[in-house]
Write an enzyme that holds these catalytic residues in place. Sequence first.
Site, PDB file in Angstrom:
ATOM      1  N   LYS A  49     -42.523  44.736  18.747  1.00  0.00           N
ATOM      2  CA  LYS A  49     -42.092  43.572  19.529  1.00  0.00           C
ATOM      3  C   LYS A  49     -42.658  43.609  20.947  1.00  0.00           C
ATOM      4  O   LYS A  49     -42.704  42.576  21.623  1.00  0.00           O
ATOM      5  CB  LYS A  49     -40.570  43.504  19.577  1.00  0.00           C
ATOM      6  CG  LYS A  49     -39.869  43.602  18.231  1.00  0.00           C
ATOM      7  CD  LYS A  49     -40.330  42.559  17.242  1.00  0.00           C
ATOM      8  CE  LYS A  49     -39.541  42.678  15.934  1.00  0.00           C
ATOM      9  NZ  LYS A  49     -39.996  41.755  14.902  1.00  0.00           N
ATOM     10  N   TYR A 264     -31.240  43.058   3.507  1.00  0.00           N
ATOM     11  CA  TYR A 264     -31.639  43.521   4.827  1.00  0.00           C
ATOM     12  C   TYR A 264     -30.716  44.615   5.342  1.00  0.00           C
ATOM     13  O   TYR A 264     -29.486  44.499   5.275  1.00  0.00           O
ATOM     14  CB  TYR A 264     -31.620  42.335   5.797  1.00  0.00           C
ATOM     15  CG  TYR A 264     -31.984  42.691   7.213  1.00  0.00           C
ATOM     16  CD1 TYR A 264     -33.299  42.980   7.558  1.00  0.00           C
ATOM     17  CD2 TYR A 264     -31.021  42.740   8.211  1.00  0.00           C
ATOM     18  CE1 TYR A 264     -33.650  43.305   8.854  1.00  0.00           C
ATOM     19  CE2 TYR A 264     -31.355  43.057   9.526  1.00  0.00           C
ATOM     20  CZ  TYR A 264     -32.664  43.346   9.831  1.00  0.00           C
ATOM     21  OH  TYR A 264     -32.999  43.682  11.123  1.00  0.00           O
ATOM     22  N   TYR A 290     -37.077  48.658   8.558  1.00  0.00           N
ATOM     23  CA  TYR A 290     -38.370  47.981   8.477  1.00  0.00           C
ATOM     24  C   TYR A 290     -39.442  48.873   7.851  1.00  0.00           C
ATOM     25  O   TYR A 290     -39.865  48.657   6.721  1.00  0.00           O
ATOM     26  CB  TYR A 290     -38.814  47.508   9.868  1.00  0.00           C
ATOM     27  CG  TYR A 290     -37.958  46.396  10.407  1.00  0.00           C
ATOM     28  CD1 TYR A 290     -38.267  45.063  10.150  1.00  0.00           C
ATOM     29  CD2 TYR A 290     -36.833  46.671  11.177  1.00  0.00           C
ATOM     30  CE1 TYR A 290     -37.487  44.031  10.644  1.00  0.00           C
ATOM     31  CE2 TYR A 290     -36.035  45.641  11.670  1.00  0.00           C
ATOM     32  CZ  TYR A 290     -36.361  44.332  11.396  1.00  0.00           C
ATOM     33  OH  TYR A 290     -35.575  43.319  11.871  1.00  0.00           O
TER      34      TYR A 290
END
Length: 348
Positions: A49, A264, A290
């Site tokens: 990010k 998730y 992730y």
Amino acid sequence: MTFKRPIKRKYMLGTTPIEPLKRTSALLKGPELFIKRDDLSLLAGGGNKSRKLEYLVADALRKGADTLVTCGAYQSNHARLTLAAAKREGLKCHLVLSDPTGHGRGAAEASGNLFLDRLLGADKIILKPKDTDLFQALDDEVDACTDAGLKPYAITLGGSSVLGCLGYVDCALEIAAHEISIKEEFDYIVVPVGSGGTMAGLIAGLREAGSKAKVLGINVLMKKVTQEPRIWQLVQQIADLHKIGASAVEEDVQCFDEGLGEGYALPTDEMREAVKLLAEKEGILLDPTYTGKAFAGLIALIRNGFFKPEDKVLFIHTGGSPALFEHQDWFVESNEMTNLPESEDTVE
């Protein structure tokens, strides 16, 4: 290859390394594996990010914002890095977080990213229930900031706006430059797919640079049927707004559900195997949400014969290792530490 990019801040160390995974490649008996270390950046704990925030925070500063507002899961890497960028720039930061597992610990007890959010001095952390509409909650907090006399700048989930995607156009151009320098191309680039901006930026950038590498997304948030149209829309918007990657076609967006499991941020045995494998064979820490699931998906594709033995496959390490500390029980069995030597010291 260059493109006319908006002004950005500097949160990356520079071009991130590409390293061979020789021991892992030999163990899996599949294609030749490499890893791009986008877990390394200048912001707290590192992660992908940071690339998106270089553009987003620059835009916030240009518009005179004094408060960054973003949303994510309670162990959000994006939230941690947005907060770190805010502190670096002297901005306030409000985080709207939810617990996708339904059984996370509260802000005062949690470890991992949520602990780091407190350590970094988040100005406001709003913890929402599991099924909260985070996009609406983000809008509500922006309105509340405005009513309080602040100048908020909203950053969407994962920073995956079209502007944020330019961070991964940059990454794609780094990969293309590496291919030119070693005079050898990657056949595939494998990336975790959550909010989708990382994959969209990679596809647009690689097509712009003329690389023939195919991008494969391993879903960790939503299934293929939902993700592929979302990512293709982002690729088209990048081309329309920034004139980058116009040669991309819809077939360039290829996602897989291998590795997703029950949903998730929920653990799988395959994720545990992948995290332990990279730790023990390469000294590299993946995360449980992730990269652990994405590398598990890559292993599944290898075992299912998707790749040729001569293929060169690059895995994008998007960071996130702080989340390991919140989920130690997923990896450490109680009997694994019973044979440690007794200490002569006693800690009161």
